[in-house]
Write a protein that holds these residues in place. Structure first.
Motif, short mmCIF file in Angstrom:
data_model
loop_
_atom_site.label_atom_id
_atom_site.label_comp_id
_atom_site.label_asym_id
_atom_site.label_seq_id
_atom_site.Cartn_x
_atom_site.Cartn_y
_atom_site.Cartn_z
N ALA A 107 0.83 -1.21 0.00
CA ALA A 107 0.00 0.00 0.00
C ALA A 107 0.86 1.26 0.00
CB ALA A 107 -0.93 -0.01 1.21
N ASP A 108 1.91 1.28 0.83
CA ASP A 108 2.79 2.45 0.87
C ASP A 108 3.55 2.60 -0.44
OD1 ASP A 108 2.06 3.26 3.42
OD2 ASP A 108 3.61 2.07 4.40
N ALA A 109 3.96 1.47 -1.03
CA ALA A 109 4.68 1.53 -2.30
C ALA A 109 3.77 2.06 -3.41
CB ALA A 109 5.22 0.16 -2.67
N LYS A 110 2.49 1.68 -3.37
CA LYS A 110 1.55 2.20 -4.36
C LYS A 110 1.36 3.71 -4.18
CE LYS A 110 -1.17 -1.97 -5.34
NZ LYS A 110 -2.51 -2.63 -5.20
N SER A 111 1.34 4.14 -2.94
CA SER A 111 1.24 5.58 -2.69
C SER A 111 2.45 6.31 -3.23
CB SER A 111 1.11 5.83 -1.18
OG SER A 111 1.02 7.21 -0.91
N LEU A 134 9.27 0.33 -10.30
CA LEU A 134 8.54 0.27 -9.03
C LEU A 134 7.23 -0.49 -9.22
CD1 LEU A 134 8.26 1.02 -6.08
CD2 LEU A 134 7.30 3.23 -6.78
N ARG A 135 6.57 -0.26 -10.33
CA ARG A 135 5.31 -0.96 -10.60
C ARG A 135 5.55 -2.47 -10.67
NH1 ARG A 135 4.33 1.68 -14.73
NH2 ARG A 135 3.18 3.40 -13.76
N ALA A 136 6.65 -2.87 -11.30
CA ALA A 136 6.97 -4.30 -11.40
C ALA A 136 7.30 -4.90 -10.03
CB ALA A 136 8.15 -4.49 -12.35
N ALA A 137 8.00 -4.13 -9.21
CA ALA A 137 8.35 -4.63 -7.88
C ALA A 137 7.10 -4.76 -7.00
CB ALA A 137 9.35 -3.69 -7.22
N ILE A 138 6.15 -3.86 -7.16
CA ILE A 138 4.89 -3.94 -6.41
C ILE A 138 4.13 -5.19 -6.81
CG2 ILE A 138 2.62 -2.85 -6.16
CD1 ILE A 138 4.05 -0.12 -6.37
N ALA A 139 4.14 -5.50 -8.10
CA ALA A 139 3.43 -6.70 -8.58
C ALA A 139 3.99 -7.98 -7.96
CB ALA A 139 3.52 -6.77 -10.10
N LYS A 140 5.26 -7.99 -7.61
CA LYS A 140 5.88 -9.18 -6.99
C LYS A 140 5.57 -9.28 -5.51
CE LYS A 140 9.80 -9.29 -10.20
NZ LYS A 140 11.29 -9.20 -10.31
N GLU A 142 5.46 -7.80 -1.29
CA GLU A 142 6.38 -7.33 -0.28
C GLU A 142 7.61 -8.22 -0.18
OE1 GLU A 142 4.08 -7.04 3.27
OE2 GLU A 142 2.83 -5.41 2.51
N GLY A 143 8.72 -7.60 0.15
CA GLY A 143 9.96 -8.36 0.28
C GLY A 143 11.17 -7.47 0.13
N ASP A 144 12.34 -8.07 0.15
CA ASP A 144 13.58 -7.31 0.11
C ASP A 144 13.71 -6.47 -1.15
OD1 ASP A 144 14.18 -8.43 2.52
OD2 ASP A 144 15.65 -9.87 1.75
N GLU A 145 13.24 -7.01 -2.29
CA GLU A 145 13.37 -6.27 -3.55
C GLU A 145 12.55 -4.99 -3.52
OE1 GLU A 145 12.37 -6.77 -8.33
OE2 GLU A 145 12.43 -8.55 -7.05
N LEU A 146 11.31 -5.08 -3.03
CA LEU A 146 10.47 -3.89 -2.94
C LEU A 146 11.06 -2.90 -1.93
CD1 LEU A 146 7.91 -2.39 -3.77
CD2 LEU A 146 6.70 -3.60 -1.92
N ASP A 147 11.53 -3.41 -0.80
CA ASP A 147 12.12 -2.54 0.22
C ASP A 147 13.28 -1.72 -0.35
OD1 ASP A 147 10.33 -3.59 2.03
OD2 ASP A 147 11.78 -4.94 2.97
N ALA A 148 14.18 -2.42 -1.05
CA ALA A 148 15.38 -1.75 -1.56
C ALA A 148 15.02 -0.72 -2.63
CB ALA A 148 16.35 -2.78 -2.11
#
Length: 488
Positions: A107-111, A134-140, A142-148
């Motif tokens: 949710a925060d990443a989408k924001s 970022l859109r691709a990472a959101i699709a995968k 939560e996890g380390d990739e999205l965090d980074a």
């Protein structure tokens, strides 16, 4: 000499004149006040109290329970270059900044993604912040990739909004160090955005508070996309506001060099404006500075630079022509090493005029009066060796003495008329900003372009046309610091 009601009106309009100073005091009270005054070693600042800028009210909703353990902030480099640029000057460490890595929910990443997609309204470029990645990472999920990735892109966005997108090497003669990254570090901003789950709200609070920035933003969004040249100029000048402190203070002096005007601003309102004469293009161009008024000097002396004393033969002329020297107000001293020191005494013909505002800086730049009033009648007023000659300078100096040193209007007038060198130290400090805006609100409040007097636009415009550069720890130009202490 009359200073009339206009100067008193300026002081009244600020609302800052201390009432005890203007009230009548007994001799005992004056003695006690004098004793207290001697104990003051540092002027009281009237700058706003530093705040954690993107303060967002806590939500009434319960905090979301994370589906996984929160990741402790880990500082990682934003990118690994093949080689860190070498620095010719050891004073400035041109080292890459790093962003913290924190735990991001989808949710925060989408924001964050939505904020990036609309960041063009702030004069920035959405593509700089890799929305597709970022859109691709959101699709995968939560996890380390999205965090980074989300942490890195949020860090880039914060850096550009807080400090400006333009790389430091494209900011010609920029020496106004912005304190915002010290007051509001990226880790603090990111932690707040994630704890409050309000990325957009935190980002929105990073914009400069000056209404001139808001005017530029409104004009950018009203300008058709097809008008690329105008939009680019607006973008460049919006970014120049980000190079400065987000909040310039309640009371400050600001000159826009290409406009040839100085403003006395109180709570975002121009109380008085003064025509200026600025540095000639080239080596004597006025640099961009953010300094502090330390004192007002009435009836100043001027110690003539050796470039004139020796280089132009003034020292020998003063020694060999005492009658001429006396009429011109010069006194010369021959030193033991054979050099000559020439000091121009206070008076109407003094090159600094009847007032000088001290604002200590390595460039030896200051605001001052001038006996050559005729230059204020020119449309293009770039005649000085870098210092700012100021119209109605005595009025300005008296206002500073009243506001900054708690002098009464009568005392300030007496000091200015005395004909004697008098340095009035400030007890409340005032910031002074020497800026360079080529598209801005003029003193009449209208947005308009100004001539690019020193040709400083091109590097900024070119940087916006190029991919975003990674930020470094460099805070000011590495160009040569030129002492511009010649008011002639």
């Amino acid at each position: 000499m009359r200073f009339g009601c206009s100067m008193l009106a300026v002081v009244a309009a600020t609302g800052l004149a201390a009432q005890p100073v203007l009230a009548q005091k007994t001799d005992a009270t004056k003695t006690e006040a004098a004793k207290k005054a001697k104990t003051v070693s540092t002027p009281t600042s009237i700058l706003p109290t530093p705040q954690a800028t993107p303060t967002v009210q806590a939500s009434s909703k319960p905090a979301k329970t994370p589906a996984r353990p929160a990741v402790q902030p880990v500082v990682q480099p934003s990118a690994v270059p093949t080689a860190i640029p070498t620095v010719s000057k050891p004073v400035v460490q041109d080292v890459l900044l790093a962003e913290p890595v924190m735990s991001w929910s989808v949710a925060d990443a989408k924001s964050l993604l939505g904020t990036i997609e609309y960041i063009g309204k702030e004069g920035l470029i959405p593509a700089d912040y890799q929305p597709s990645a970022l859109r691709a990472a959101i699709a995968k999920g939560e996890g380390d990739e999205l965090d980074a990735l989300a942490s890195r892109l949020f860090g880039w966005l914060i850096e550009d909004l807080r400090d400006g997108r333009t790389p430091m090497k494209a900011r010609v003669q920029w020496f106004a160090v912005d304190p915002d990254q010290d007051l509001n570090p990226t880790a603090q901003i990111m932690a707040q955005a994630l704890s409050e789950h309000d990325v957009a709200g935190v980002v929105a609070k990073l914009a400069p508070t000056n209404p001139d920035y808001a005017a530029l933003k409104a004009d950018l969004n009203a300008t058709p996309m097809a008008n690329k040249a105008r939009r680019a100029l607006i973008q460049a000048n919006m970014d120049r506001w980000r190079w400065l402190a987000r909040d310039l203070g309640d009371v400050y002096l600001m000159t826009n060099i290409p406009e040839f005007q100085l403003r006395l601003v109180v709570r975002n309102k121009i109380i008085r404006s003064y025509k200026t004469v600025v540095g000639k293009p080239g080596r004597t161009a006025t640099p961009q500075l953010a300094e502090t008024v330390s004192a007002v000097v009435f009836n100043p002396t001027w110690t003539v630079p050796q470039s004139i004393v020796k280089g132009e033969g003034l020292g020998a002329k003063v020694l060999n022509n005492p009658a001429w020297a006396k009429s011109a107000g010069y006194k010369a001293t021959k030193n033991g090493d054979g050099t000559i020191t020439v000091v121009q005494q206070p008076g109407a013909t003094n090159s600094l005029g009847l007032m000088k505002i001290d604002m200590p800086n390595p460039h030896a730049i200051y605001l001052h009066d001038t006996p050559s009033k005729q230059y204020f009648n020119s449309e293009v007023r770039a005649f000085s060796h870098g210092c700012i000659r100021t119209e109605r300078a005595v009025e300005l100096g008296m206002t500073m003495a009243i506001l900054g040193a708690q002098k009464t209007a009568a005392d300030a007038a007496d000091i200015s008329r005395s004909g004697k060198y008098t340095k009035v130290e400030m007890t409340r400090t005032f910031p002074v900003y020497l800026t360079y805006f080529t598209y801005a609100r003029s003193i009449d409040g209208q947005l308009k372009p100004f001539n690019d007097l020193y040709e400083r636009d091109k590097p900024v415009l070119d940087s916006f046309a190029a991919p975003r550069q990674l930020k470094t720890t460099q805070r000011a130009s590495e160009e040569e610091i030129i002492k511009l202490d010649n008011p002639l």
